[in-house]
Write a protein that holds these residues in place. Structure first.
Motif, mmCIF file in Angstrom:
data_model
loop_
_atom_site.group_PDB
_atom_site.id
_atom_site.type_symbol
_atom_site.label_atom_id
_atom_site.label_comp_id
_atom_site.label_asym_id
_atom_site.label_seq_id
_atom_site.Cartn_x
_atom_site.Cartn_y
_atom_site.Cartn_z
ATOM 1 N N ASP A 148 1.035 -1.067 -0.301
ATOM 2 C CA ASP A 148 -0.272 0.180 0.568
ATOM 3 C C ASP A 148 1.120 1.168 0.059
ATOM 4 N N ALA A 149 1.776 1.319 0.755
ATOM 5 C CA ALA A 149 3.022 2.202 1.073
ATOM 6 C C ALA A 149 3.379 3.018 -0.547
ATOM 7 N N MET A 150 3.794 1.791 -0.292
ATOM 8 C CA MET A 150 4.681 1.680 -2.039
ATOM 9 C C MET A 150 3.683 2.275 -3.322
ATOM 10 N N PHE A 151 2.456 1.420 -3.589
ATOM 11 C CA PHE A 151 1.295 1.785 -4.375
ATOM 12 C C PHE A 151 1.151 3.702 -3.886
ATOM 13 N N ALA A 152 0.776 4.080 -2.897
ATOM 14 C CA ALA A 152 0.654 5.360 -2.634
ATOM 15 C C ALA A 152 0.981 6.112 -3.775
ATOM 16 N N VAL A 153 2.855 6.116 -3.877
ATOM 17 C CA VAL A 153 3.992 6.913 -4.765
ATOM 18 C C VAL A 153 3.525 6.218 -6.088
ATOM 19 N N GLY A 154 2.865 4.929 -6.328
ATOM 20 C CA GLY A 154 2.827 4.480 -8.025
ATOM 21 C C GLY A 154 3.235 3.713 -8.133
ATOM 22 N N ALA A 155 2.975 2.865 -8.857
ATOM 23 C CA ALA A 155 2.706 1.366 -10.167
ATOM 24 C C ALA A 155 4.474 1.488 -9.970
ATOM 25 N N ILE A 156 4.447 -0.400 -9.255
ATOM 26 C CA ILE A 156 5.864 -0.663 -9.481
ATOM 27 C C ILE A 156 5.740 -1.239 -11.207
ATOM 28 N N ASP A 157 6.357 -0.999 -12.155
ATOM 29 C CA ASP A 157 7.249 -1.448 -12.990
ATOM 30 C C ASP A 157 8.529 -2.507 -13.427
ATOM 31 N N ALA A 158 7.989 -3.514 -12.992
ATOM 32 C CA ALA A 158 8.676 -4.395 -11.967
ATOM 33 C C ALA A 158 8.498 -5.175 -13.436
ATOM 34 N N ARG A 159 9.805 -6.309 -14.126
ATOM 35 C CA ARG A 159 9.568 -7.495 -15.620
ATOM 36 C C ARG A 159 10.272 -8.466 -14.994
ATOM 37 N N PRO A 160 9.896 -9.664 -15.233
ATOM 38 C CA PRO A 160 10.435 -10.721 -15.164
ATOM 39 C C PRO A 160 11.434 -10.555 -15.935
ATOM 40 N N GLU A 161 12.739 -10.791 -16.011
ATOM 41 C CA GLU A 161 13.520 -10.642 -17.327
ATOM 42 C C GLU A 161 13.995 -11.889 -17.310
ATOM 43 N N LYS A 162 14.655 -12.759 -16.247
ATOM 44 C CA LYS A 162 15.420 -14.025 -16.454
ATOM 45 C C LYS A 162 14.646 -14.753 -15.102
ATOM 46 N N VAL A 163 14.029 -16.457 -15.740
ATOM 47 C CA VAL A 163 13.317 -16.424 -14.224
ATOM 48 C C VAL A 163 13.625 -18.303 -14.920
ATOM 49 N N ARG A 164 14.761 -18.640 -13.419
ATOM 50 C CA ARG A 164 15.310 -19.728 -13.258
ATOM 51 C C ARG A 164 14.290 -20.502 -12.179
ATOM 52 N N ARG A 165 14.012 -21.728 -12.829
ATOM 53 C CA ARG A 165 12.854 -22.843 -11.792
ATOM 54 C C ARG A 165 12.996 -23.493 -11.582
ATOM 55 N N LEU A 166 13.317 -24.043 -10.180
ATOM 56 C CA LEU A 166 12.225 -25.586 -9.180
ATOM 57 C C LEU A 166 11.424 -25.424 -9.462
ATOM 58 N N ASP A 167 10.840 -26.781 -9.790
ATOM 59 C CA ASP A 167 9.704 -27.179 -9.371
ATOM 60 C C ASP A 167 9.000 -28.384 -9.107
#
Length: 148
Positions: free
Chosen positions: A64-83
């Motif tokens: 909530d505190a972060m979104f009060a300043v604005g949305a967060i334009d974070a995009r996953p660039e590289k993902v390593r998975r252990l499923d």
């Protein structure tokens, strides 16, 4: 006492939850974001440079505190998975767009997202993010002879 949250759709995979998580951050949609978290009391979140947050109330307050300043334009660039059948651990390199007085810049964040499969589908149980650097764009896949 647990805070009621909007019903979340049954999500078919940990990858689907991850897509929704980053989309909710880009939209600044706190309800959508919180619907992705497990109902477990011990869910946890660490933002870059921040303290460990335990439980939905603390996690929601931080977003909530972060979104009060604005949305967060974070995009996953590289993902390593252990499923596995009921657990997924994703090591993610996030590219975060930030605006500075000099214009658009990009920051890097190294995150670990942990998902569990429950009756209602896959849910996020931990998000741990640390500051990264541009050098992290190149994966280090050397095999170490010892764990630490």
């Amino acid at each position: 006492m647990r805070r009621p949250k909007p019903p979340a759709p049954s999500i078919g995979s940990a990858d689907d939850v991850e897509v929704e998580f980053y989309e909710a951050m880009r939209r600044g949609d706190i309800d959508r974001l919180m619907a992705l978290w497990s109902d477990e009391e011990e869910i946890s979140c660490v933002h870059p440079g921040g303290p460990r947050l335990i439980g939905a109330v603390a996690i929601r307050a931080a977003f909530d505190a972060m979104f009060a300043v604005g949305a967060i334009d974070a995009r996953p660039e590289k993902v390593r998975r252990l499923d596995t059948h009921s657990t997924a651990v994703h090591s993610v390199l996030e590219r975060v767009r930030v605006m500075s007085p000099d214009g658009e810049r990009f920051a890097w964040v190294v995150a670990t997202n942990v998902y569990l499969k429950a009756a209602q589908g896959w849910r996020l149980v931990a998000h741990h993010a640390s500051p990264g650097t541009a050098s992290e764009v190149q994966d280090s896949t050397e095999t170490a002879s010892t764990l630490h």
